[in-house]
Design an enzyme around this catalytic site. Sequence first.
Site, PDB file in Angstrom:
ATOM      1  N   SER A 132       0.843  -1.199   0.000  1.00  0.00           N
ATOM      2  CA  SER A 132       0.000   0.000   0.000  1.00  0.00           C
ATOM      3  C   SER A 132       0.873   1.242   0.000  1.00  0.00           C
ATOM      4  O   SER A 132       1.998   1.224   0.519  1.00  0.00           O
ATOM      5  CB  SER A 132      -0.847  -0.031   1.271  1.00  0.00           C
ATOM      6  OG  SER A 132      -1.391   1.227   1.536  1.00  0.00           O
ATOM      7  N   TYR A 173      -1.510  -1.135  10.972  1.00  0.00           N
ATOM      8  CA  TYR A 173      -1.783  -1.688   9.638  1.00  0.00           C
ATOM      9  C   TYR A 173      -0.612  -1.404   8.695  1.00  0.00           C
ATOM     10  O   TYR A 173      -0.094  -2.309   8.023  1.00  0.00           O
ATOM     11  CB  TYR A 173      -3.079  -1.090   9.063  1.00  0.00           C
ATOM     12  CG  TYR A 173      -3.233  -1.350   7.578  1.00  0.00           C
ATOM     13  CD1 TYR A 173      -3.458  -2.637   7.101  1.00  0.00           C
ATOM     14  CD2 TYR A 173      -3.119  -0.307   6.643  1.00  0.00           C
ATOM     15  CE1 TYR A 173      -3.572  -2.883   5.737  1.00  0.00           C
ATOM     16  CE2 TYR A 173      -3.244  -0.544   5.287  1.00  0.00           C
ATOM     17  CZ  TYR A 173      -3.467  -1.835   4.829  1.00  0.00           C
ATOM     18  OH  TYR A 173      -3.569  -2.075   3.480  1.00  0.00           O
ATOM     19  N   LYS A 202       2.360  -3.939   6.632  1.00  0.00           N
ATOM     20  CA  LYS A 202       2.762  -3.930   5.217  1.00  0.00           C
ATOM     21  C   LYS A 202       4.270  -3.744   5.101  1.00  0.00           C
ATOM     22  O   LYS A 202       4.934  -4.419   4.313  1.00  0.00           O
ATOM     23  CB  LYS A 202       2.034  -2.820   4.454  1.00  0.00           C
ATOM     24  CG  LYS A 202       0.531  -3.031   4.323  1.00  0.00           C
ATOM     25  CD  LYS A 202       0.206  -4.247   3.478  1.00  0.00           C
ATOM     26  CE  LYS A 202      -1.272  -4.518   3.358  1.00  0.00           C
ATOM     27  NZ  LYS A 202      -1.585  -5.867   2.867  1.00  0.00           N
TER      28      LYS A 202
HETATM   29  P1  NAD Z   1     -10.813  -7.158   1.465  1.00  0.00           P
HETATM   30  O1  NAD Z   1     -10.974  -7.176   2.946  1.00  0.00           O
HETATM   31  O2  NAD Z   1     -12.001  -6.928   0.626  1.00  0.00           O
HETATM   32  O3  NAD Z   1     -10.118  -8.527   0.990  1.00  0.00           O
HETATM   33  C1  NAD Z   1      -9.241  -9.276   1.817  1.00  0.00           C
HETATM   34  C2  NAD Z   1      -9.738 -10.712   1.820  1.00  0.00           C
HETATM   35  O4  NAD Z   1      -8.856 -11.498   2.645  1.00  0.00           O
HETATM   36  C3  NAD Z   1     -11.141 -10.864   2.413  1.00  0.00           C
HETATM   37  O5  NAD Z   1     -11.940 -11.597   1.508  1.00  0.00           O
HETATM   38  C4  NAD Z   1     -10.935 -11.611   3.720  1.00  0.00           C
HETATM   39  O6  NAD Z   1     -12.011 -12.462   4.017  1.00  0.00           O
HETATM   40  C5  NAD Z   1      -9.643 -12.383   3.428  1.00  0.00           C
HETATM   41  N1  NAD Z   1      -8.833 -12.733   4.613  1.00  0.00           N
HETATM   42  C6  NAD Z   1      -8.410 -11.905   5.603  1.00  0.00           C
HETATM   43  N2  NAD Z   1      -7.674 -12.614   6.485  1.00  0.00           N
HETATM   44  C7  NAD Z   1      -7.631 -13.900   6.033  1.00  0.00           C
HETATM   45  C8  NAD Z   1      -7.041 -15.082   6.512  1.00  0.00           C
HETATM   46  N3  NAD Z   1      -6.351 -15.126   7.648  1.00  0.00           N
HETATM   47  N4  NAD Z   1      -7.186 -16.228   5.800  1.00  0.00           N
HETATM   48  C9  NAD Z   1      -7.897 -16.202   4.646  1.00  0.00           C
HETATM   49  N5  NAD Z   1      -8.487 -15.123   4.148  1.00  0.00           N
HETATM   50  C10 NAD Z   1      -8.353 -13.976   4.837  1.00  0.00           C
HETATM   51  O7  NAD Z   1      -9.670  -6.099   1.141  1.00  0.00           O
HETATM   52  P2  NAD Z   1      -9.207  -5.500  -0.264  1.00  0.00           P
HETATM   53  O8  NAD Z   1      -9.586  -4.077  -0.294  1.00  0.00           O
HETATM   54  O9  NAD Z   1      -9.594  -6.389  -1.366  1.00  0.00           O
HETATM   55  O10 NAD Z   1      -7.630  -5.547  -0.055  1.00  0.00           O
HETATM   56  C11 NAD Z   1      -6.846  -6.648  -0.492  1.00  0.00           C
HETATM   57  C12 NAD Z   1      -5.407  -6.431  -0.045  1.00  0.00           C
HETATM   58  O11 NAD Z   1      -4.941  -5.183  -0.577  1.00  0.00           O
HETATM   59  C13 NAD Z   1      -5.230  -6.329   1.465  1.00  0.00           C
HETATM   60  O12 NAD Z   1      -4.022  -6.980   1.806  1.00  0.00           O
HETATM   61  C14 NAD Z   1      -5.137  -4.854   1.717  1.00  0.00           C
HETATM   62  O13 NAD Z   1      -4.373  -4.551   2.870  1.00  0.00           O
HETATM   63  C15 NAD Z   1      -4.426  -4.378   0.467  1.00  0.00           C
HETATM   64  N6  NAD Z   1      -4.701  -2.949   0.141  1.00  0.00           N
HETATM   65  C16 NAD Z   1      -5.998  -2.526   0.000  1.00  0.00           C
HETATM   66  C17 NAD Z   1      -6.248  -1.194  -0.281  1.00  0.00           C
HETATM   67  C18 NAD Z   1      -7.665  -0.683  -0.405  1.00  0.00           C
HETATM   68  O14 NAD Z   1      -7.868   0.537  -0.366  1.00  0.00           O
HETATM   69  N7  NAD Z   1      -8.669  -1.519  -0.597  1.00  0.00           N
HETATM   70  C19 NAD Z   1      -5.195  -0.288  -0.421  1.00  0.00           C
HETATM   71  C20 NAD Z   1      -3.895  -0.754  -0.286  1.00  0.00           C
HETATM   72  C21 NAD Z   1      -3.659  -2.100  -0.007  1.00  0.00           C
END
Ligand code: NAD
Length: 335
Positions: free
Chosen positions: A124, A148, A152
Amino acid sequence: MEILVTGGAGYIGSHTCVELLNSGYEVIVVDNLSNSKRESLKRVQEITGKHLKFYEIDILEKVSLEKAFSENNIEAVIHFAGFKAVGESIKMPILYYHNNITGTLILCEEMRKYNVKKLVFSSSATVYGMPKSVPISEKFPLSATNPYGRTKLMIETILQDIYASDKEWSVAILRYFNPIGAHESGRIGEDPNGTPNNLMPFITQVAVGKRDKLSIFGANYATHDGTGVRDYIHVVDIAKGHLKALEKIMKTRGIEPYNLGTGVGYSVLDVIKNFEKATNKKIPYVISEPRLGDIAECYANPIKAKTILKWSAEKNIQDMCLDAWRWQINNPNGY
Ligand code: NAD
Ligand code: UDP
């Protein structure tokens, strides 16, 4: 080619599964549905007309995760699984460190055991902490301002150490800026629990009548209109970035970070105006106090991804607003 997608039922994961399936990859999703619904994967299959394999598994459970490796011929992993809410991470740091870091360690152990050494990791722009200037390039110093962000940063460091110890690994670290929008079908999108923390889902909930008005967090920043500026990027562009990163790591070894952003910053007021124009919906707002830890401006220098991955964002802010809105009106209560 079989690709393991951890967290594939989530917001960015589901959009990436669509792109993977459309490009002919075989997709194996591992997700414990802690922040997503099985329905998203049904819709991924409906949109693409293709089948994917789903394991409802917590990546913290090594024995269960191993099944996904032993029963398939996985060649690379895209790792989305993790918790992502900044405020929650401050209240529950142990949960965040355990889920995000231990989860990644267990995944990497399994990968090593099955000789799968190709990984795309979801990082991120938060790893740039309080950047001194914009646009932000990958060479900027890294820091974090909350648990958080530290997960990362720590995972990036762990992956660097893994590569240093075994040069057969090939890792792409993707630093997303602000993913918004939804698939143009309106069938999959962002489905936050409770009150949204992020700007776009809040705006779409105001537009659909679920909330009265938006609070703009601060209007005295040193930006063109005083409100915070971010690099919003369409989630489908982000998803496509993963395919480009995948192509790259299949051909090379090493570890490289890439910014996934558009390179253009929009203020909160710019986003409201664009949303109103794209959808014909009025977004009432009030100005409130700045949110603790927020920075004035954050946008990417996306040139590295363009030159090395041959990827750049294609969709504009109007597309992002329209697609976010289509998802919201078709699914007023999410999945
Ligand atoms: P999200 O919460 O929609 O998706 C994450 C998925 O991981 C979920 O479906 C959740 O059920 C699953 N999960 C969490 N812990 C788990 C575990 N221990 N075992 C199995 N499954 C697990 O989030 P997103 O927005 O799709 O983000 C995806 C990734 O991108 C994350 O790592 C997040 O930190 C990163 N990210 C997101 C953003 C954003 O703005 N959405 C920005 C930067 C980075
Ligand atoms: N923001 C806002 N009201 C909200 C949510 C967000 O004014 O209800 C602002 C926030 O201060 C920031 C921008 O919108 O300037 C993007 O915030 P978001 O939480 O979506 O992303 P991040 O802060 O993580 O970049």
